[in-house]
Design a protein around this motif. Structure first.
Motif, PDB file in Angstrom:
ATOM      1  N   HIS A   4      -5.933 -12.451   5.414  1.00 39.73           N
ATOM      2  CA  HIS A   4      -5.594 -12.203   4.006  1.00 39.73           C
ATOM      3  C   HIS A   4      -5.193 -10.760   3.765  1.00 39.73           C
ATOM      4  O   HIS A   4      -5.720 -10.082   2.897  1.00 39.73           O
ATOM      5  CB  HIS A   4      -6.740 -12.604   3.087  1.00 39.73           C
ATOM      6  CG  HIS A   4      -7.145 -14.027   3.236  1.00 39.73           C
ATOM      7  ND1 HIS A   4      -6.366 -15.056   2.777  1.00 39.73           N
ATOM      8  CD2 HIS A   4      -8.213 -14.588   3.821  1.00 39.73           C
ATOM      9  CE1 HIS A   4      -6.954 -16.200   3.063  1.00 39.73           C
ATOM     10  NE2 HIS A   4      -8.075 -15.954   3.699  1.00 39.73           N
ATOM     11  N   ASP A   5      -4.267 -10.269   4.555  1.00 39.55           N
ATOM     12  CA  ASP A   5      -3.807  -8.891   4.417  1.00 39.55           C
ATOM     13  C   ASP A   5      -2.876  -8.779   3.222  1.00 39.55           C
ATOM     14  O   ASP A   5      -1.763  -9.299   3.243  1.00 39.55           O
ATOM     15  CB  ASP A   5      -3.085  -8.452   5.688  1.00 39.55           C
ATOM     16  CG  ASP A   5      -4.014  -8.452   6.882  1.00 39.55           C
ATOM     17  OD1 ASP A   5      -5.174  -8.037   6.714  1.00 39.55           O
ATOM     18  OD2 ASP A   5      -3.594  -8.873   7.962  1.00 39.55           O
ATOM     19  N   ILE A   6      -3.367  -8.090   2.179  1.00 39.51           N
ATOM     20  CA  ILE A   6      -2.573  -7.935   0.960  1.00 39.51           C
ATOM     21  C   ILE A   6      -2.657  -6.497   0.462  1.00 39.51           C
ATOM     22  O   ILE A   6      -3.604  -5.775   0.749  1.00 39.51           O
ATOM     23  CB  ILE A   6      -3.004  -8.900  -0.157  1.00 39.51           C
ATOM     24  CG1 ILE A   6      -4.445  -8.633  -0.598  1.00 39.51           C
ATOM     25  CG2 ILE A   6      -2.842 -10.350   0.286  1.00 39.51           C
ATOM     26  CD1 ILE A   6      -4.863  -9.405  -1.827  1.00 39.51           C
ATOM     27  N   ILE A   7      -1.643  -6.136  -0.307  1.00 33.54           N
ATOM     28  CA  ILE A   7      -1.623  -4.888  -1.048  1.00 33.54           C
ATOM     29  C   ILE A   7      -1.376  -5.280  -2.494  1.00 33.54           C
ATOM     30  O   ILE A   7      -0.455  -6.050  -2.783  1.00 33.54           O
ATOM     31  CB  ILE A   7      -0.504  -3.956  -0.548  1.00 33.54           C
ATOM     32  CG1 ILE A   7      -0.763  -3.560   0.907  1.00 33.54           C
ATOM     33  CG2 ILE A   7      -0.388  -2.720  -1.446  1.00 33.54           C
ATOM     34  CD1 ILE A   7       0.402  -2.846   1.554  1.00 33.54           C
ATOM     35  N   LEU A  22       7.741   3.644  -4.764  1.00 32.43           N
ATOM     36  CA  LEU A  22       6.718   3.134  -3.861  1.00 32.43           C
ATOM     37  C   LEU A  22       7.272   2.043  -2.955  1.00 32.43           C
ATOM     38  O   LEU A  22       7.105   2.085  -1.733  1.00 32.43           O
ATOM     39  CB  LEU A  22       5.534   2.593  -4.670  1.00 32.43           C
ATOM     40  CG  LEU A  22       4.391   2.000  -3.862  1.00 32.43           C
ATOM     41  CD1 LEU A  22       3.715   3.075  -3.040  1.00 32.43           C
ATOM     42  CD2 LEU A  22       3.400   1.341  -4.790  1.00 32.43           C
ATOM     43  N   ILE A  23       7.970   1.072  -3.538  1.00 32.64           N
ATOM     44  CA  ILE A  23       8.538  -0.051  -2.784  1.00 32.64           C
ATOM     45  C   ILE A  23       9.602   0.453  -1.807  1.00 32.64           C
ATOM     46  O   ILE A  23       9.688  -0.010  -0.671  1.00 32.64           O
ATOM     47  CB  ILE A  23       9.109  -1.116  -3.735  1.00 32.64           C
ATOM     48  CG1 ILE A  23       8.002  -1.714  -4.613  1.00 32.64           C
ATOM     49  CG2 ILE A  23       9.872  -2.195  -2.979  1.00 32.64           C
ATOM     50  CD1 ILE A  23       6.900  -2.416  -3.885  1.00 32.64           C
ATOM     51  N   ALA A  32       1.518  -6.992   5.650  1.00 31.42           N
ATOM     52  CA  ALA A  32       0.767  -7.451   4.486  1.00 31.42           C
ATOM     53  C   ALA A  32       1.724  -8.049   3.463  1.00 31.42           C
ATOM     54  O   ALA A  32       2.905  -7.715   3.432  1.00 31.42           O
ATOM     55  CB  ALA A  32       0.006  -6.283   3.849  1.00 31.42           C
ATOM     56  N   ALA A  33       1.189  -8.929   2.618  1.00 35.40           N
ATOM     57  CA  ALA A  33       1.918  -9.409   1.443  1.00 35.40           C
ATOM     58  C   ALA A  33       1.618  -8.426   0.313  1.00 35.40           C
ATOM     59  O   ALA A  33       0.508  -7.906   0.212  1.00 35.40           O
ATOM     60  CB  ALA A  33       1.466 -10.811   1.061  1.00 35.40           C
ATOM     61  N   ILE A  34       2.606  -8.162  -0.525  1.00 34.93           N
ATOM     62  CA  ILE A  34       2.448  -7.200  -1.612  1.00 34.93           C
ATOM     63  C   ILE A  34       2.524  -7.948  -2.938  1.00 34.93           C
ATOM     64  O   ILE A  34       3.468  -8.699  -3.177  1.00 34.93           O
ATOM     65  CB  ILE A  34       3.532  -6.096  -1.546  1.00 34.93           C
ATOM     66  CG1 ILE A  34       3.384  -5.304  -0.244  1.00 34.93           C
ATOM     67  CG2 ILE A  34       3.413  -5.143  -2.721  1.00 34.93           C
ATOM     68  CD1 ILE A  34       4.471  -5.554   0.716  1.00 34.93           C
ATOM     69  N   PHE A  35       1.511  -7.724  -3.777  1.00 34.76           N
ATOM     70  CA  PHE A  35       1.461  -8.342  -5.094  1.00 34.76           C
ATOM     71  C   PHE A  35       1.608  -7.255  -6.148  1.00 34.76           C
ATOM     72  O   PHE A  35       0.910  -6.240  -6.093  1.00 34.76           O
ATOM     73  CB  PHE A  35       0.137  -9.073  -5.293  1.00 34.76           C
ATOM     74  CG  PHE A  35      -0.058 -10.203  -4.342  1.00 34.76           C
ATOM     75  CD1 PHE A  35       0.448 -11.463  -4.637  1.00 34.76           C
ATOM     76  CD2 PHE A  35      -0.726 -10.014  -3.146  1.00 34.76           C
ATOM     77  CE1 PHE A  35       0.285 -12.510  -3.746  1.00 34.76           C
ATOM     78  CE2 PHE A  35      -0.905 -11.054  -2.253  1.00 34.76           C
ATOM     79  CZ  PHE A  35      -0.391 -12.305  -2.553  1.00 34.76           C
ATOM     80  N   VAL A  36       2.520  -7.465  -7.097  1.00 30.75           N
ATOM     81  CA  VAL A  36       2.792  -6.463  -8.123  1.00 30.75           C
ATOM     82  C   VAL A  36       2.611  -7.090  -9.507  1.00 30.75           C
ATOM     83  O   VAL A  36       3.148  -8.158  -9.788  1.00 30.75           O
ATOM     84  CB  VAL A  36       4.240  -5.916  -8.005  1.00 30.75           C
ATOM     85  CG1 VAL A  36       4.532  -4.919  -9.115  1.00 30.75           C
ATOM     86  CG2 VAL A  36       4.458  -5.288  -6.639  1.00 30.75           C
ATOM     87  N   VAL A  37       1.841  -6.385 -10.337  1.00 28.41           N
ATOM     88  CA  VAL A  37       1.673  -6.781 -11.737  1.00 28.41           C
ATOM     89  C   VAL A  37       2.136  -5.610 -12.582  1.00 28.41           C
ATOM     90  O   VAL A  37       1.667  -4.488 -12.420  1.00 28.41           O
ATOM     91  CB  VAL A  37       0.208  -7.124 -12.055  1.00 28.41           C
ATOM     92  CG1 VAL A  37       0.052  -7.491 -13.529  1.00 28.41           C
ATOM     93  CG2 VAL A  37      -0.287  -8.257 -11.172  1.00 28.41           C
ATOM     94  N   LEU A  38       3.088  -5.871 -13.470  1.00 26.37           N
ATOM     95  CA  LEU A  38       3.618  -4.855 -14.382  1.00 26.37           C
ATOM     96  C   LEU A  38       3.375  -5.337 -15.799  1.00 26.37           C
ATOM     97  O   LEU A  38       3.713  -6.486 -16.139  1.00 26.37           O
ATOM     98  CB  LEU A  38       5.119  -4.652 -14.149  1.00 26.37           C
ATOM     99  CG  LEU A  38       5.821  -3.669 -15.073  1.00 26.37           C
ATOM    100  CD1 LEU A  38       5.391  -2.240 -14.760  1.00 26.37           C
ATOM    101  CD2 LEU A  38       7.332  -3.798 -14.949  1.00 26.37           C
ATOM    102  N   PHE A  69       1.560 -17.321   0.471  1.00 25.58           N
ATOM    103  CA  PHE A  69       2.220 -16.032   0.591  1.00 25.58           C
ATOM    104  C   PHE A  69       2.405 -15.653   2.049  1.00 25.58           C
ATOM    105  O   PHE A  69       1.730 -16.163   2.929  1.00 25.58           O
ATOM    106  CB  PHE A  69       1.473 -14.952  -0.181  1.00 25.58           C
ATOM    107  CG  PHE A  69       0.020 -14.796   0.180  1.00 25.58           C
ATOM    108  CD1 PHE A  69      -0.354 -13.950   1.203  1.00 25.58           C
ATOM    109  CD2 PHE A  69      -0.963 -15.467  -0.524  1.00 25.58           C
ATOM    110  CE1 PHE A  69      -1.685 -13.787   1.535  1.00 25.58           C
ATOM    111  CE2 PHE A  69      -2.307 -15.311  -0.206  1.00 25.58           C
ATOM    112  CZ  PHE A  69      -2.667 -14.473   0.828  1.00 25.58           C
ATOM    113  N   GLU A  70       3.385 -14.768   2.273  1.00 28.24           N
ATOM    114  CA  GLU A  70       3.739 -14.343   3.622  1.00 28.24           C
ATOM    115  C   GLU A  70       3.719 -12.825   3.722  1.00 28.24           C
ATOM    116  O   GLU A  70       4.089 -12.123   2.771  1.00 28.24           O
ATOM    117  CB  GLU A  70       5.144 -14.822   3.977  1.00 28.24           C
ATOM    118  CG  GLU A  70       5.313 -16.319   3.992  1.00 28.24           C
ATOM    119  CD  GLU A  70       6.719 -16.717   4.395  1.00 28.24           C
ATOM    120  OE1 GLU A  70       7.230 -16.157   5.383  1.00 28.24           O
ATOM    121  OE2 GLU A  70       7.294 -17.565   3.703  1.00 28.24           O
ATOM    122  N   LYS A  71       3.341 -12.340   4.893  1.00 24.41           N
ATOM    123  CA  LYS A  71       3.403 -10.902   5.142  1.00 24.41           C
ATOM    124  C   LYS A  71       4.853 -10.443   5.033  1.00 24.41           C
ATOM    125  O   LYS A  71       5.768 -11.186   5.360  1.00 24.41           O
ATOM    126  CB  LYS A  71       2.878 -10.579   6.539  1.00 24.41           C
ATOM    127  CG  LYS A  71       1.409 -10.812   6.716  1.00 24.41           C
ATOM    128  CD  LYS A  71       0.983 -10.495   8.130  1.00 24.41           C
ATOM    129  CE  LYS A  71      -0.494 -10.777   8.307  1.00 24.41           C
ATOM    130  NZ  LYS A  71      -0.955 -10.482   9.676  1.00 24.41           N
TER     131      LYS A  71
END
Length: 83
Positions: A4-7, A22-23, A32-38, A69-71
């Motif tokens: 479960h490697d996430i950022i 940043l991206i 890692a999979a990256i999750f973004v909340v704005l 989700f995928e890395k």
């Protein structure tokens, strides 16, 4: 995804430029999979995936309910949704 490697990244409504920087700096082989909340209006339309797709080679899209989700992928919370 084993491990479960996430950022997870969160930003206020004025954080689009900071998110782009940043991206832009993420390596294409990020493990890692990256999750973004704005923070955006729940009634608006989000074009954040299109904006971030311009600055990275990583795939960027709105997350979908129950999606696996995928890395190396970036998932954006749709307006009025949490991750």
């Amino acid at each position: 995804m084993r491990g479960h490697d996430i950022i997870v990244i969160g930003a206020a409504a004025g954080g689009v430029e900071a998110l782009k920087e940043l991206i832009r700096g993420l390596p294409p082989s990020i493990p890692a999979a990256i999750f973004v909340v704005l923070h955006v209006s729940p009634y608006g339309t989000s074009i954040l995936p299109q904006i971030l797709n311009r600055v990275t080679r990583l795939p960027v899209k709105h997350a979908e309910h129950m999606e696996h989700f995928e890395k190396g992928h970036i998932y954006i919370a749709p307006p009025d949704h949490h991750m």
